[in-house]
Design a protein around this motif. Sequence first.
Motif, PDB file in Angstrom:
ATOM      1  N   THR A 203       0.823  -1.199   0.000  1.00  0.00           N
ATOM      2  CA  THR A 203       0.000   0.000   0.000  1.00  0.00           C
ATOM      3  C   THR A 203       0.867   1.263   0.000  1.00  0.00           C
ATOM      4  OG1 THR A 203      -1.909   1.036   1.077  1.00  0.00           O
ATOM      5  CG2 THR A 203      -0.233   0.062   2.520  1.00  0.00           C
ATOM      6  N   THR A 204       0.262   2.383   0.327  1.00  0.00           N
ATOM      7  CA  THR A 204       0.928   3.679   0.251  1.00  0.00           C
ATOM      8  C   THR A 204       1.774   3.961   1.495  1.00  0.00           C
ATOM      9  OG1 THR A 204      -1.169   4.643   1.023  1.00  0.00           O
ATOM     10  CG2 THR A 204      -0.701   4.720  -1.359  1.00  0.00           C
ATOM     11  N   LEU A 205       1.116   4.303   2.597  1.00  0.00           N
ATOM     12  CA  LEU A 205       1.834   4.715   3.803  1.00  0.00           C
ATOM     13  C   LEU A 205       1.739   3.662   4.896  1.00  0.00           C
ATOM     14  CD1 LEU A 205       0.729   8.469   4.066  1.00  0.00           C
ATOM     15  CD2 LEU A 205       2.785   7.518   2.990  1.00  0.00           C
ATOM     16  N   GLY A 206       2.816   3.508   5.642  1.00  0.00           N
ATOM     17  CA  GLY A 206       2.851   2.530   6.709  1.00  0.00           C
ATOM     18  C   GLY A 206       1.797   2.764   7.778  1.00  0.00           C
ATOM     19  N   ARG A 207       1.379   4.003   7.967  1.00  0.00           N
ATOM     20  CA  ARG A 207       0.393   4.300   9.006  1.00  0.00           C
ATOM     21  C   ARG A 207      -0.971   3.681   8.704  1.00  0.00           C
ATOM     22  NH1 ARG A 207      -1.100   9.990  10.376  1.00  0.00           N
ATOM     23  NH2 ARG A 207      -2.962   8.939  11.181  1.00  0.00           N
ATOM     24  N   THR A 208      -1.199   3.259   7.451  1.00  0.00           N
ATOM     25  CA  THR A 208      -2.489   2.660   7.093  1.00  0.00           C
ATOM     26  C   THR A 208      -2.489   1.136   7.190  1.00  0.00           C
ATOM     27  OG1 THR A 208      -1.997   2.444   4.715  1.00  0.00           O
ATOM     28  CG2 THR A 208      -2.862   4.560   5.480  1.00  0.00           C
ATOM     29  N   LEU A 209      -1.363   0.531   7.547  1.00  0.00           N
ATOM     30  CA  LEU A 209      -1.289  -0.930   7.574  1.00  0.00           C
ATOM     31  C   LEU A 209      -2.165  -1.547   8.661  1.00  0.00           C
ATOM     32  CD1 LEU A 209       2.505  -1.513   6.891  1.00  0.00           C
ATOM     33  CD2 LEU A 209       0.598  -1.803   5.306  1.00  0.00           C
ATOM     34  N   GLY A 210      -2.363  -0.823   9.758  1.00  0.00           N
ATOM     35  CA  GLY A 210      -3.257  -1.323  10.797  1.00  0.00           C
ATOM     36  C   GLY A 210      -4.674  -1.493  10.278  1.00  0.00           C
TER      37      GLY A 210
ATOM     38  N   MET B 121      -3.564   3.339  -7.326  1.00  0.00           N
ATOM     39  CA  MET B 121      -2.592   2.471  -8.000  1.00  0.00           C
ATOM     40  C   MET B 121      -3.205   1.709  -9.170  1.00  0.00           C
ATOM     41  SD  MET B 121      -0.738   0.816  -4.643  1.00  0.00           S
ATOM     42  CE  MET B 121       0.321   1.780  -3.556  1.00  0.00           C
ATOM     43  N   ALA B 122      -4.483   1.928  -9.457  1.00  0.00           N
ATOM     44  CA  ALA B 122      -5.192   1.132 -10.465  1.00  0.00           C
ATOM     45  C   ALA B 122      -4.488   1.145 -11.817  1.00  0.00           C
ATOM     46  CB  ALA B 122      -6.628   1.639 -10.613  1.00  0.00           C
ATOM     47  N   GLY B 123      -3.997   2.296 -12.231  1.00  0.00           N
ATOM     48  CA  GLY B 123      -3.363   2.398 -13.537  1.00  0.00           C
ATOM     49  C   GLY B 123      -1.993   1.749 -13.617  1.00  0.00           C
ATOM     50  N   MET B 124      -1.458   1.291 -12.495  1.00  0.00           N
ATOM     51  CA  MET B 124      -0.131   0.681 -12.453  1.00  0.00           C
ATOM     52  C   MET B 124      -0.185  -0.840 -12.439  1.00  0.00           C
ATOM     53  SD  MET B 124       1.524   3.226  -9.573  1.00  0.00           S
ATOM     54  CE  MET B 124       1.514   5.011  -9.809  1.00  0.00           C
ATOM     55  N   CYS B 125      -1.376  -1.401 -12.330  1.00  0.00           N
ATOM     56  CA  CYS B 125      -1.525  -2.831 -12.088  1.00  0.00           C
ATOM     57  C   CYS B 125      -0.984  -3.689 -13.226  1.00  0.00           C
ATOM     58  CB  CYS B 125      -2.986  -3.157 -11.828  1.00  0.00           C
ATOM     59  SG  CYS B 125      -3.313  -4.886 -11.484  1.00  0.00           S
ATOM     60  N   ALA B 126      -1.422  -3.426 -14.452  1.00  0.00           N
ATOM     61  CA  ALA B 126      -1.041  -4.277 -15.586  1.00  0.00           C
ATOM     62  C   ALA B 126       0.469  -4.278 -15.797  1.00  0.00           C
ATOM     63  CB  ALA B 126      -1.757  -3.809 -16.845  1.00  0.00           C
ATOM     64  N   ARG B 127       1.087  -3.112 -15.686  1.00  0.00           N
ATOM     65  CA  ARG B 127       2.536  -3.011 -15.859  1.00  0.00           C
ATOM     66  C   ARG B 127       3.264  -3.795 -14.779  1.00  0.00           C
ATOM     67  NH1 ARG B 127       5.736   2.773 -15.626  1.00  0.00           N
ATOM     68  NH2 ARG B 127       7.885   1.996 -15.821  1.00  0.00           N
TER      69      ARG B 127
ATOM     70  N   ARG C  41       2.850  -4.437   3.566  1.00  0.00           N
ATOM     71  CA  ARG C  41       3.992  -3.577   3.259  1.00  0.00           C
ATOM     72  C   ARG C  41       3.516  -2.230   2.710  1.00  0.00           C
ATOM     73  NH1 ARG C  41       8.488  -7.264   3.004  1.00  0.00           N
ATOM     74  NH2 ARG C  41       9.821  -5.475   2.587  1.00  0.00           N
ATOM     75  N   ALA C  42       4.365  -1.217   2.837  1.00  0.00           N
ATOM     76  CA  ALA C  42       4.061   0.122   2.337  1.00  0.00           C
ATOM     77  C   ALA C  42       5.250   0.669   1.573  1.00  0.00           C
ATOM     78  CB  ALA C  42       3.705   1.057   3.493  1.00  0.00           C
ATOM     79  N   CYS C  43       4.976   1.355   0.481  1.00  0.00           N
ATOM     80  CA  CYS C  43       6.058   1.956  -0.317  1.00  0.00           C
ATOM     81  C   CYS C  43       6.345   3.384   0.122  1.00  0.00           C
ATOM     82  CB  CYS C  43       5.723   1.903  -1.801  1.00  0.00           C
ATOM     83  SG  CYS C  43       4.253   2.831  -2.291  1.00  0.00           S
ATOM     84  N   GLU C  44       5.591   3.881   1.111  1.00  0.00           N
ATOM     85  CA  GLU C  44       5.761   5.221   1.697  1.00  0.00           C
ATOM     86  C   GLU C  44       5.646   6.328   0.646  1.00  0.00           C
ATOM     87  OE1 GLU C  44       5.410   5.576   4.697  1.00  0.00           O
ATOM     88  OE2 GLU C  44       5.868   3.570   5.465  1.00  0.00           O
ATOM     89  N   VAL C  45       4.698   6.163  -0.242  1.00  0.00           N
ATOM     90  CA  VAL C  45       4.318   7.210  -1.196  1.00  0.00           C
ATOM     91  C   VAL C  45       2.944   7.726  -0.787  1.00  0.00           C
ATOM     92  CG1 VAL C  45       3.723   7.744  -3.589  1.00  0.00           C
ATOM     93  CG2 VAL C  45       5.643   6.224  -3.093  1.00  0.00           C
ATOM     94  N   PRO C  46       2.774   9.015  -0.506  1.00  0.00           N
ATOM     95  CA  PRO C  46       1.449   9.525  -0.163  1.00  0.00           C
ATOM     96  C   PRO C  46       0.453   9.277  -1.296  1.00  0.00           C
ATOM     97  CG  PRO C  46       3.150  11.153   0.296  1.00  0.00           C
ATOM     98  CD  PRO C  46       3.807  10.062  -0.487  1.00  0.00           C
TER      99      PRO C  46
ATOM    100  N   ALA D 256       8.876   3.374  -6.771  1.00  0.00           N
ATOM    101  CA  ALA D 256       8.886   3.020  -5.357  1.00  0.00           C
ATOM    102  C   ALA D 256       7.988   1.814  -5.091  1.00  0.00           C
ATOM    103  CB  ALA D 256       8.428   4.214  -4.516  1.00  0.00           C
ATOM    104  N   LEU D 257       6.851   1.772  -5.761  1.00  0.00           N
ATOM    105  CA  LEU D 257       5.925   0.659  -5.589  1.00  0.00           C
ATOM    106  C   LEU D 257       6.537  -0.646  -6.080  1.00  0.00           C
ATOM    107  CD1 LEU D 257       3.134  -0.501  -4.935  1.00  0.00           C
ATOM    108  CD2 LEU D 257       2.374   0.285  -7.196  1.00  0.00           C
ATOM    109  N   ARG D 258       7.188  -0.595  -7.233  1.00  0.00           N
ATOM    110  CA  ARG D 258       7.791  -1.814  -7.773  1.00  0.00           C
ATOM    111  C   ARG D 258       8.894  -2.331  -6.845  1.00  0.00           C
ATOM    112  NH1 ARG D 258      10.545  -3.344 -13.644  1.00  0.00           N
ATOM    113  NH2 ARG D 258      11.626  -5.161 -12.827  1.00  0.00           N
ATOM    114  N   VAL D 259       9.722  -1.443  -6.343  1.00  0.00           N
ATOM    115  CA  VAL D 259      10.795  -1.864  -5.439  1.00  0.00           C
ATOM    116  C   VAL D 259      10.207  -2.552  -4.215  1.00  0.00           C
ATOM    117  CG1 VAL D 259      12.545  -1.015  -3.835  1.00  0.00           C
ATOM    118  CG2 VAL D 259      12.518  -0.194  -6.198  1.00  0.00           C
ATOM    119  N   GLU D 260       9.147  -1.982  -3.645  1.00  0.00           N
ATOM    120  CA  GLU D 260       8.545  -2.583  -2.455  1.00  0.00           C
ATOM    121  C   GLU D 260       7.890  -3.919  -2.777  1.00  0.00           C
ATOM    122  OE1 GLU D 260       8.444  -3.111   1.246  1.00  0.00           O
ATOM    123  OE2 GLU D 260       9.203  -1.184   0.500  1.00  0.00           O
ATOM    124  N   CYS D 261       7.273  -4.026  -3.951  1.00  0.00           N
ATOM    125  CA  CYS D 261       6.705  -5.310  -4.361  1.00  0.00           C
ATOM    126  C   CYS D 261       7.793  -6.372  -4.510  1.00  0.00           C
ATOM    127  CB  CYS D 261       5.946  -5.152  -5.682  1.00  0.00           C
ATOM    128  SG  CYS D 261       4.365  -4.307  -5.547  1.00  0.00           S
ATOM    129  N   GLU D 262       8.926  -5.997  -5.106  1.00  0.00           N
ATOM    130  CA  GLU D 262      10.025  -6.950  -5.278  1.00  0.00           C
ATOM    131  C   GLU D 262      10.566  -7.404  -3.923  1.00  0.00           C
ATOM    132  OE1 GLU D 262      12.518  -4.551  -7.724  1.00  0.00           O
ATOM    133  OE2 GLU D 262      11.767  -5.420  -9.593  1.00  0.00           O
TER     134      GLU D 262
END
Length: 244
Positions: free
Chosen positions: A115-122, A184-190, A141-146, A160-166
Amino acid sequence: MRIKVINPNTTWSMTRTIEAAARASVSSDVEIEAVSPTMGPVSIESHADEALAAVGVMDEVRKGEADGCDGYVLACFGDPGLHAARELASGPVIGIAEGAFHAASFLGRSFAIVTTLGRTLGRARDLVNEYGFTRACVAYRACEVPVLGLDEDPESAYAALRVECERTIADASPDAIVLGCAGMAGMCARLQSELGLPVIDGVAAATSLVEAMVRIGAKTSKREEFAAPPAKEVVGLLSPFTRD
């Protein structure tokens, strides 16, 4: 068939990204109405944001019922106002976290949330537990992108999202990745192409599930908890919800 896709934040550029993902996931005869509420936060990154956003969600469902919408998608990963929306809606209402978890469970035995920010993982953990996917979710996990960063600088956000996914794949070895934000919807297929495993966008998952529910004639039960709320006077901001 008419499905209303509600982006609970008020950033319309993000709503257009969500709309594109929703339209791509349904049949050609399905009308998608993508909206943002007239009031609420520009992004949803806290419990306070979710509480504010739920009011706008209810207002959009109320209007959708008057306009004859067949079903609804709540396009925020916290699924804000989901239960309240089901009280107000006659047709199915599916949040993108709930839809994404179900979709991931069809494709493998485990998934990880990025996801985006670590504060939302709860909040993500709460929803996984509530929806019954505790055993399936192997990483949070969070990529820490607002949230707004996804819209303002999509290439940097994607990197940043790809690095965190890897990292998540290397550490937790999930069968699938669930993206933890509607933006993140537009990033899914890539991502799916580059990572080589299923990547689930909750907007597409929830919208396609709503379409399926409508096609089989399924509606939200009004027998008990999701019956219409008791009629009462409501003052101030919520006055449009007053019922006779």
